[in-house]
Design a protein around this motif. Sequence first.
Motif, PDB file in Angstrom:
ATOM      1  N   SER A   1       0.876  -1.192  -0.136  1.00 26.86           N
ATOM      2  CA  SER A   1      -0.006  -0.056  -0.101  1.00 26.86           C
ATOM      3  C   SER A   1       0.731   1.187  -0.067  1.00 26.86           C
ATOM      4  O   SER A   1       2.174   1.195   0.476  1.00 26.86           O
ATOM      5  CB  SER A   1      -0.698   0.082   1.241  1.00 26.86           C
ATOM      6  N   MET A   2       0.400   2.348  -0.467  1.00 23.30           N
ATOM      7  CA  MET A   2       1.091   3.602  -0.597  1.00 23.30           C
ATOM      8  C   MET A   2       0.414   4.474   0.387  1.00 23.30           C
ATOM      9  O   MET A   2      -0.646   4.586   0.649  1.00 23.30           O
ATOM     10  CB  MET A   2       0.912   4.143  -2.158  1.00 23.30           C
ATOM     11  N   PRO A   3       1.588   5.234   1.098  1.00 22.86           N
ATOM     12  CA  PRO A   3       1.056   6.168   2.318  1.00 22.86           C
ATOM     13  C   PRO A   3       0.782   7.624   1.634  1.00 22.86           C
ATOM     14  O   PRO A   3       1.640   8.222   0.928  1.00 22.86           O
ATOM     15  CB  PRO A   3       2.221   6.063   3.156  1.00 22.86           C
ATOM     16  N   LEU A   4      -0.314   8.067   2.213  1.00 19.68           N
ATOM     17  CA  LEU A   4      -0.603   9.517   2.034  1.00 19.68           C
ATOM     18  C   LEU A   4      -0.578   9.949   3.520  1.00 19.68           C
ATOM     19  O   LEU A   4      -1.287   9.877   4.193  1.00 19.68           O
ATOM     20  CB  LEU A   4      -1.921   9.804   1.525  1.00 19.68           C
ATOM     21  N   LEU A   5       0.518  11.223   3.546  1.00 17.51           N
ATOM     22  CA  LEU A   5       0.588  11.568   4.937  1.00 17.51           C
ATOM     23  C   LEU A   5      -0.431  12.583   5.358  1.00 17.51           C
ATOM     24  O   LEU A   5      -0.584  13.831   4.416  1.00 17.51           O
ATOM     25  CB  LEU A   5       1.968  12.174   4.929  1.00 17.51           C
ATOM     26  N   VAL A   6      -0.910  12.459   6.318  1.00 22.53           N
ATOM     27  CA  VAL A   6      -2.069  13.393   6.639  1.00 22.53           C
ATOM     28  C   VAL A   6      -1.409  14.354   7.726  1.00 22.53           C
ATOM     29  O   VAL A   6      -1.639  15.554   7.839  1.00 22.53           O
ATOM     30  CB  VAL A   6      -3.160  12.680   7.344  1.00 22.53           C
TER      31      VAL A   6
ATOM     32  N   MET B   1       9.615   6.571  -3.701  1.00 30.92           N
ATOM     33  CA  MET B   1      10.240   5.052  -3.469  1.00 30.92           C
ATOM     34  C   MET B   1       9.331   4.100  -3.207  1.00 30.92           C
ATOM     35  O   MET B   1       9.308   3.030  -3.859  1.00 30.92           O
ATOM     36  CB  MET B   1      11.317   5.251  -2.183  1.00 30.92           C
ATOM     37  N   THR B   2       8.193   4.477  -2.451  1.00 28.36           N
ATOM     38  CA  THR B   2       7.150   3.699  -2.149  1.00 28.36           C
ATOM     39  C   THR B   2       6.340   3.184  -3.653  1.00 28.36           C
ATOM     40  O   THR B   2       5.925   2.189  -3.788  1.00 28.36           O
ATOM     41  CB  THR B   2       6.142   4.124  -1.152  1.00 28.36           C
ATOM     42  N   LEU B   3       5.941   4.424  -4.331  1.00 25.59           N
ATOM     43  CA  LEU B   3       5.347   4.381  -5.372  1.00 25.59           C
ATOM     44  C   LEU B   3       6.048   3.316  -6.614  1.00 25.59           C
ATOM     45  O   LEU B   3       5.257   2.635  -6.862  1.00 25.59           O
ATOM     46  CB  LEU B   3       5.118   5.831  -6.182  1.00 25.59           C
ATOM     47  N   ASN B   4       7.420   3.506  -6.692  1.00 19.75           N
ATOM     48  CA  ASN B   4       8.116   2.833  -7.565  1.00 19.75           C
ATOM     49  C   ASN B   4       8.004   1.249  -6.940  1.00 19.75           C
ATOM     50  O   ASN B   4       7.723   0.172  -7.898  1.00 19.75           O
ATOM     51  CB  ASN B   4       9.560   3.181  -7.478  1.00 19.75           C
TER      52      ASN B   4
END
Length: 212
Positions: free
Chosen positions: A45-50, A79-82
């Motif tokens: 999973s990819m994090p969106l920082l809140v 890096m996570t996206l990749n």
Amino acid sequence: MIQDLKENYGHIFEQDLLNEINKVAIIKEIPEGTKLMEIGDYIKSMPLLVSGVIKVLREDDNGDELLLYFLENGDTCAMTLNCCMTHTKSEIRAIAETDSKLIMVPIQNMEEWMAKYSSWRNFVLQSYNNRMNELLETLDSIAFLNMDQRLLKYLGDKARVTKSMIIRSTHQEIAYELHTSRVVVSRLLKKLENMGKIVLNRNHIKILDLGL
């Protein structure tokens, strides 16, 4: 979750996308010092920082770390996206610099939204661009700045992302992140204190004026 999404990403994503994220994502709250991602992990999973700050580090063959960049609210990690898009293992370590809240987006939805929503595609591409610029800045600092200049930049960056003039890092932790020795960091910090730029305390460093 929808309120967090609107406050941090409402100016980027259309309402339909916000609604989809709200349906499939989960909220994750992590305390300061928690390891969010480890080298060698597969990312699902990819994090969106809140809220909060995440530091992203690289490790060499000897186990020494180098700070690459910080993530702040409204950011995600290239890096996570990749790793998500290519289904490869992580090559970075991510640690919560402060207490943080993230919205975790499943990998399968990421790929679908790339084709479905131009706002998502633009966000992903812009995130790659932002992180690449930060990596180049890190590379430039290693190549062109001496260690006292790198330390000044490090303290300034840390104060900016944490929004605090108090740096709660040990000399050893700073040395790890700058890929140098504790002795060098301690000597340079003492030099900065003698110049009136910082005040050294037992458990923290107080920034007075870095002159950046």
